[in-house]
Design a protein around this motif. Sequence first.
Motif, PDB file in Angstrom:
ATOM      1  N   GLY A 134       0.791  -1.227   0.000  1.00  0.00           N
ATOM      2  CA  GLY A 134       0.000   0.000   0.000  1.00  0.00           C
ATOM      3  C   GLY A 134       0.821   1.274   0.000  1.00  0.00           C
ATOM      4  O   GLY A 134       0.304   2.357  -0.280  1.00  0.00           O
ATOM      5  N   ASP A 135       2.110   1.175   0.276  1.00  0.00           N
ATOM      6  CA  ASP A 135       2.979   2.349   0.330  1.00  0.00           C
ATOM      7  C   ASP A 135       3.657   2.669  -0.998  1.00  0.00           C
ATOM      8  O   ASP A 135       4.374   3.657  -1.105  1.00  0.00           O
ATOM      9  CB  ASP A 135       4.060   2.157   1.399  1.00  0.00           C
ATOM     10  N   TYR A 136       3.450   1.841  -2.012  1.00  0.00           N
ATOM     11  CA  TYR A 136       4.136   2.039  -3.286  1.00  0.00           C
ATOM     12  C   TYR A 136       3.803   3.391  -3.925  1.00  0.00           C
ATOM     13  O   TYR A 136       4.695   4.102  -4.375  1.00  0.00           O
ATOM     14  CB  TYR A 136       3.782   0.915  -4.267  1.00  0.00           C
ATOM     15  N   VAL A 137       2.532   3.734  -3.975  1.00  0.00           N
ATOM     16  CA  VAL A 137       2.132   4.981  -4.648  1.00  0.00           C
ATOM     17  C   VAL A 137       2.726   6.186  -3.932  1.00  0.00           C
ATOM     18  O   VAL A 137       3.265   7.091  -4.582  1.00  0.00           O
ATOM     19  CB  VAL A 137       0.593   5.078  -4.747  1.00  0.00           C
ATOM     20  N   ASP A 138       2.670   6.190  -2.606  1.00  0.00           N
ATOM     21  CA  ASP A 138       3.261   7.305  -1.853  1.00  0.00           C
ATOM     22  C   ASP A 138       4.773   7.363  -2.055  1.00  0.00           C
ATOM     23  O   ASP A 138       5.348   8.450  -2.144  1.00  0.00           O
ATOM     24  CB  ASP A 138       2.936   7.171  -0.363  1.00  0.00           C
ATOM     25  N   ALA A 139       5.414   6.211  -2.134  1.00  0.00           N
ATOM     26  CA  ALA A 139       6.865   6.180  -2.365  1.00  0.00           C
ATOM     27  C   ALA A 139       7.216   6.718  -3.747  1.00  0.00           C
ATOM     28  O   ALA A 139       8.208   7.438  -3.910  1.00  0.00           O
ATOM     29  CB  ALA A 139       7.393   4.758  -2.205  1.00  0.00           C
ATOM     30  N   ILE A 140       6.401   6.403  -4.731  1.00  0.00           N
ATOM     31  CA  ILE A 140       6.651   6.926  -6.080  1.00  0.00           C
ATOM     32  C   ILE A 140       6.459   8.429  -6.105  1.00  0.00           C
ATOM     33  O   ILE A 140       7.241   9.157  -6.723  1.00  0.00           O
ATOM     34  CB  ILE A 140       5.750   6.218  -7.107  1.00  0.00           C
ATOM     35  N   ARG A 141       5.441   8.905  -5.411  1.00  0.00           N
ATOM     36  CA  ARG A 141       5.241  10.368  -5.351  1.00  0.00           C
ATOM     37  C   ARG A 141       6.410  11.052  -4.649  1.00  0.00           C
ATOM     38  O   ARG A 141       6.825  12.136  -5.034  1.00  0.00           O
ATOM     39  CB  ARG A 141       3.945  10.680  -4.624  1.00  0.00           C
ATOM     40  N   ALA A 142       6.939  10.430  -3.632  1.00  0.00           N
ATOM     41  CA  ALA A 142       8.013  11.050  -2.846  1.00  0.00           C
ATOM     42  C   ALA A 142       9.385  10.904  -3.488  1.00  0.00           C
ATOM     43  O   ALA A 142      10.180  11.842  -3.470  1.00  0.00           O
ATOM     44  CB  ALA A 142       8.036  10.442  -1.444  1.00  0.00           C
TER      45      ALA A 142
END
Length: 168
Positions: A134-142
Amino acid sequence: MPVIEGLLPAPHNAIVLDMLFALAEFHAFAKMRLHTERTLKLFDKSIKTLGEAVRKFETVTCAAYATKELPRETAARGRREAAAAAKAGGDKTSASGRSKGKGKAAAPQATRKPAASSRHVKFQASTVKWHSFGDYVDAIRAYGTLDVSSTQLVSRRCGVYWTVFMSL
């Protein structure tokens, strides 16, 4: 997926196919080299679909099948338990019966336990690995896409980056 299709009986076959499709879709999004806000929203939706598919697999399909350790897993567990028992007993021999250090080799233990039986193994989606999806999208944004997170790139260019950083 013709290789998997029809491998299991009716309700479980559809569950496995849905989960495999969701995993393939997740993999496709994760390997993209360029993301837009739209692709990130679709990726987030894909992750939710994957989570639902994995939970359904865990609760329905895994509950219907009794699974146990592979023979090599059982053997490895037996070796670990024997080594732990030898260490706890203050014995200076390893699980293979060889003595540690110099001197004569000790005779193998005569009172070895018989081979351990296979344990029941249950699939668990409640692990850090599954939770972090679930953290992949936030990691890509960051941090950007995942194709630039190779440690090889860092180790090769570390000297170049350090030189640029120090010159600022």
